[in-house]
Enzyme design. Structure first.
Site, short mmCIF file in Angstrom:
data_model
loop_
_atom_site.label_atom_id
_atom_site.label_comp_id
_atom_site.label_asym_id
_atom_site.label_seq_id
_atom_site.Cartn_x
_atom_site.Cartn_y
_atom_site.Cartn_z
CG ASP A 162 49.09 52.57 43.21
OD1 ASP A 162 49.55 51.43 43.31
OD2 ASP A 162 48.27 52.90 42.35
CG HIS A 190 47.58 50.58 39.42
ND1 HIS A 190 47.98 50.58 40.73
CD2 HIS A 190 47.20 49.30 39.17
CE1 HIS A 190 47.84 49.38 41.25
NE2 HIS A 190 47.37 48.58 40.31
P1 NAD Z 1 39.21 37.99 39.44
O1 NAD Z 1 39.79 37.22 38.29
O2 NAD Z 1 39.05 37.34 40.78
O3 NAD Z 1 37.77 38.53 39.04
C1 NAD Z 1 37.54 39.20 37.85
C2 NAD Z 1 36.11 38.90 37.46
O4 NAD Z 1 35.82 39.69 36.31
C3 NAD Z 1 35.88 37.45 37.07
O5 NAD Z 1 34.80 36.93 37.82
C4 NAD Z 1 35.56 37.52 35.58
O6 NAD Z 1 34.59 36.56 35.18
C5 NAD Z 1 35.02 38.93 35.46
N1 NAD Z 1 35.10 39.51 34.12
C6 NAD Z 1 36.07 39.35 33.18
N2 NAD Z 1 35.74 40.01 32.06
C7 NAD Z 1 34.57 40.63 32.30
C8 NAD Z 1 33.72 41.45 31.53
N3 NAD Z 1 34.02 41.74 30.25
N4 NAD Z 1 32.58 41.91 32.08
C9 NAD Z 1 32.26 41.57 33.34
N5 NAD Z 1 33.01 40.79 34.11
C10 NAD Z 1 34.16 40.33 33.61
O7 NAD Z 1 40.09 39.31 39.53
P2 NAD Z 1 40.18 40.35 40.73
O8 NAD Z 1 41.24 39.89 41.66
O9 NAD Z 1 38.82 40.66 41.23
O10 NAD Z 1 40.78 41.61 39.94
C11 NAD Z 1 40.04 42.30 38.97
C12 NAD Z 1 40.93 43.28 38.23
O11 NAD Z 1 41.37 44.29 39.12
C13 NAD Z 1 42.20 42.67 37.63
O12 NAD Z 1 42.40 43.29 36.36
C14 NAD Z 1 43.28 43.11 38.58
O13 NAD Z 1 44.54 43.15 37.95
C15 NAD Z 1 42.77 44.50 38.93
N6 NAD Z 1 43.34 45.13 40.13
C16 NAD Z 1 43.54 46.49 40.09
C17 NAD Z 1 44.03 47.14 41.19
C18 NAD Z 1 44.28 48.64 41.15
O14 NAD Z 1 44.85 49.16 42.13
N7 NAD Z 1 43.91 49.38 40.13
C19 NAD Z 1 44.29 46.43 42.37
C20 NAD Z 1 44.06 45.06 42.40
C21 NAD Z 1 43.56 44.41 41.27
C1 LMR Z 2 47.87 45.57 42.68
O1 LMR Z 2 48.48 46.65 42.61
O2 LMR Z 2 47.80 44.90 43.73
C2 LMR Z 2 47.12 45.07 41.46
O3 LMR Z 2 47.19 45.97 40.41
C3 LMR Z 2 47.50 43.70 41.09
C4 LMR Z 2 48.80 43.62 40.33
O4 LMR Z 2 48.81 43.03 39.23
O5 LMR Z 2 49.80 44.13 40.82
#
Ligand code: NAD
Ligand code: LMR
Length: 328
Positions: A162, A190
């Site tokens: 962000d 977030h």
């Molecule tokens: P993704 O679905 O491509 O990958 C997530 C992986 O986590 C999968 O391979 C899944 O098998 C694994 N997983 C699920 N539960 C698990 C557990 N208990 N232990 C270990 N592994 C586990 O998702 P992504 O695009 O890599 O995103 C991951 C997370 O990050 C999501 O929650 C997404 O919303 C979040 N995210 C946060 C931000 C932020 O700014 N904070 C930004 C983008 C994405």
């Molecule tokens: C983001 O900010 O890109 C991630 O947290 C994904 C979402 O769900 O917005």
């Protein structure tokens, strides 16, 4: 003399963010070009996820990174987190068809309770934890509450994406280089309620607020653009942000460990009550970092508009906490 390796756990290692993150960690972009790492990678026990993780590890091997001192695949946090110095908790249950926000909260609450307990039991006593998986602030709060023997200040949530998004919007609006922006922050959760705040920001010593001089742009364009950027990327890509999220995770950990050289950065950290944010709420705050520690920027004036925005994002966080309190 070369440094001894440190242990870095990454969960969700076979996911999108994992794929954009691991190669950069192994290349030394997070902890320094002189710091060898052992990667301890956690995925769910599911056969497909474990197979995909093996594939990622084959690719890591094929990069022949000089700093990659070892790597392990795990399906149990109790082994994945053994002796880890750093833990990046990325894996989380994404929202599926027909799921409410509440369902996502409780599904992830179980994951982060178990992972917090495992960190408490087996990680280094100084482990630095970054939670990326959504809802990131509340997941970090849950992990912290589940790890009573570890320092609470070592549990952080990712607000850096962000912060970086806000910086890029300001650079585009002012026509100035993004690296020249100082003293920017994002308060709160977030989520779209976050409050990106450039009232204190400067570019080359000049006030960003004065340079822009347009409160309507702040309220009607800047804040909604930064707040809803995650959704805009999902809409455009059909998938949530991954490379920019991984980049923000690298920025967050690198600055925490190696220092921000006096620059403000935004981290989601457990409150100690400053700015009227209740104790323990994991909240986006401006910090500076030095010698492996972050320090909250205190004493900033909060005007009426900012207080309203901060209260809104706090209210949402308190509701999220309320939704998981039966699990803690
Ligand atoms: P993704 O679905 O491509 O990958 C997530 C992986 O986590 C999968 O391979 C899944 O098998 C694994 N997983 C699920 N539960 C698990 C557990 N208990 N232990 C270990 N592994 C586990 O998702 P992504 O695009 O890599 O995103 C991951 C997370 O990050 C999501 O929650 C997404 O919303 C979040 N995210 C946060 C931000 C932020 O700014 N904070 C930004 C983008 C994405
Ligand atoms: C983001 O900010 O890109 C991630 O947290 C994904 C979402 O769900 O917005």
């Amino acid at each position: 003399m070369s440094k001894s390796p440190v242990r870095v756990a990454v969960t969700g290692a076979a996911g999108q963010i994992g794929y954009a993150l691991l190669f950069r960690i192994a290349a030394g972009e997070m902890l320094g070009k002189d710091q060898p790492v052992v990667l301890q990678l956690l995925e769910i026990p599911d056969e497909k996820a474990q197979k995909a993780l093996k594939g990622v590890m084959m690719e890591l091997e094929d990069c022949a990174f000089p700093l990659l001192a070892g790597m392990e695949a795990h399906s149990d946090p109790m082994t994945a987190f053994k002796d880890v110095d750093y833990a990046l908790l990325v894996g989380a249950r994404p929202r599926g068809p027909g799921m409410e926000r509440k369902d996502l909260l409780s599904a992830n609450a179980q994951i982060f309770t178990a992972q917090g307990k495992a960190l408490n039991a087996v990680a280094s006593r100084n482990v630095k934890v970054l939670v990326v998986g959504n809802p990131a602030n509340t997941n970090a709060y849950i992990a912290m509450k589940s790890a009573p023997d570890l320092p609470r200040r070592n549990f952080t949530a990712m607000l850096r994406l962000d912060h970086n998004r806000a910086a890029s919007q300001i650079a585009a609006r002012t026509g100035k280089p993004v690296a020249s922006i100082e003293k920017l922050t994002v308060w709160g959760n977030h989520s779209p309620t976050m409050y990106a705040d450039y009232r204190f920001a400067t570019i080359g010593g000049q006030s960003v607020k004065q340079l822009i001089n347009d409160d309507a742009w702040n309220r009607d364009t800047f804040l909604p653009t930064v707040g809803k950027r995650g959704a805009a990327i999902i809409e455009a890509r059909g998938l949530s942000s991954a490379a920019s999220a991984a980049n923000a995770a690298i920025d967050h950990m690198r600055d925490w460990v190696l220092g921000s050289n006096g620059k403000w950065v935004t981290m989601g950290i457990p409150s100690d009550g400053q700015y009227d944010i209740p104790q323990d709420v994991v909240f986006g705050f401006p910090v500076t970092t030095e010698n492996g520690e972050y320090k909250l920027v205190e004493g900033l004036e909060i005007d009426a508009f900012s207080r309203e925005r901060i209260n809104l994002t706090l209210k949402e966080l308190l509701e999220e906490q309320d939704g998981v309190k039966h699990l803690l």
